[in-house]
Design a protein around this motif. Structure first.
Motif, mmCIF file in Angstrom:
data_model
loop_
_atom_site.group_PDB
_atom_site.id
_atom_site.type_symbol
_atom_site.label_atom_id
_atom_site.label_comp_id
_atom_site.label_asym_id
_atom_site.label_seq_id
_atom_site.Cartn_x
_atom_site.Cartn_y
_atom_site.Cartn_z
ATOM 1 N N ASP A 55 36.380 142.561 61.319
ATOM 2 C CA ASP A 55 35.789 143.506 60.950
ATOM 3 C C ASP A 55 34.668 143.313 61.003
ATOM 4 O OD1 ASP A 55 35.566 145.344 59.373
ATOM 5 O OD2 ASP A 55 36.591 143.967 57.541
ATOM 6 N N ALA B 62 32.629 144.667 58.311
ATOM 7 C CA ALA B 62 31.884 143.772 57.079
ATOM 8 C C ALA B 62 30.898 143.036 57.771
ATOM 9 C CB ALA B 62 33.270 143.688 57.032
ATOM 10 N N MET B 63 31.317 142.951 59.076
ATOM 11 C CA MET B 63 30.385 141.961 59.960
ATOM 12 C C MET B 63 28.638 142.506 59.857
ATOM 13 S SD MET B 63 33.047 140.033 63.382
ATOM 14 C CE MET B 63 31.916 139.442 63.326
ATOM 15 N N TYR C 226 34.997 138.081 59.344
ATOM 16 C CA TYR C 226 33.806 138.796 58.809
ATOM 17 C C TYR C 226 32.892 137.523 59.494
ATOM 18 C CZ TYR C 226 33.444 136.719 54.744
ATOM 19 O OH TYR C 226 32.971 135.718 53.707
ATOM 20 N N ASP C 227 33.167 136.621 59.564
ATOM 21 C CA ASP C 227 31.723 135.771 60.177
ATOM 22 C C ASP C 227 32.216 134.488 60.826
ATOM 23 O OD1 ASP C 227 29.316 134.522 61.141
ATOM 24 O OD2 ASP C 227 28.613 134.065 59.154
#
Length: 217
Positions: free
Chosen positions: A65, A68-69, A155-156
């Protein structure tokens, strides 16, 4: 009769809720499917490098995503940026990460590497999946994911306890402070150009950007 109908209704709602929860695959299963597919593609000696890179890119885009990142990478600066700047940053950040792993793929061969899936921690629509990449040594890699519809998206990524997002956030915040948001975008565009030129020469693995102070992107 009224009591029986009420009980049946309650049981039906419970079963419906259970079915809805069960319909969403576990984050570790969705991640395993994508990562294992990437490894299979990388090991395919019968395919051209361009074909391999393209499929890996498609798999990564489908599981990460990037918006979101980007939001987490910019932190407070995300809200200060215009919608056009936000959109441009998402595009550049995704491209930067893609060009980075393209360089690494070109620089290394993938034969005996494999991934062990250690476990998952799920809290509502957030999850973290722990893995170990086994190559010349064991490298712990954790993926932070969030549920979007029926898809768990990354997202991470935390490699050896170092967060990809936190790493970029610190250096990008310094650039925005010193050079403004347009200065950051200009730097990212320049780095992407440099990576593209390096990848064309087949030396991309030696030019992976490592955020460090004001040296990023």
């Amino acid at each position: 009769m009224h009591v029986k109908r009420t009980i049946l209704l309650v049981l039906s709602l419970i079963l419906l809720a259970a079915t809805s929860v069960a319909a969403v695959p576990r984050p570790i299963d969705q991640l395993r499917e994508t990562v294992d597919r990437i490894i299979t593609v990388l090991r395919d000696k019968n395919r051209s490098q361009d074909s391999i890179l393209e499929e890996v890119a498609d798999l990564v885009r489908g599981k990460f995503d990037f918006r979101a990142m980007s939001q987490r990478t910019l932190g407070v600066n995300w809200k200060k940026a215009t919608k056009e700047e936000q959109q441009r940053f998402v595009q550049l950040f995704a491209q930067l990460l893609e060009d980075t792993y393209r360089g690494r793929i070109k620089a290394y061969t993938y034969n005996d590497e494999y991934v062990e899936y250690i476990g998952e921690r799920v809290r509502g629509k957030r999850a973290e999946v722990d893995t170990i990449v086994v190559a010349n040594k064991e490298i712990p890699v954790s993926y932070k994911m969030r549920l979007k519809g029926e898809e768990w998206l990354v997202y991470d990524v935390i490699i050896e306890e170092v967060s990809l997002i936190s790493n970029y956030r610190n250096s990008y915040a310094e650039i925005v402070r010193d050079e403004g948001f347009q200065g950051l975008l200009a730097r990212m565009e320049k780095k992407i150009q440099e990576l593209a030129e390096a990848n064309e020469k087949g030396s991309g693995g030696e030019t992976v950007p490592q955020p460090e102070g004001n040296k990023a992107p």
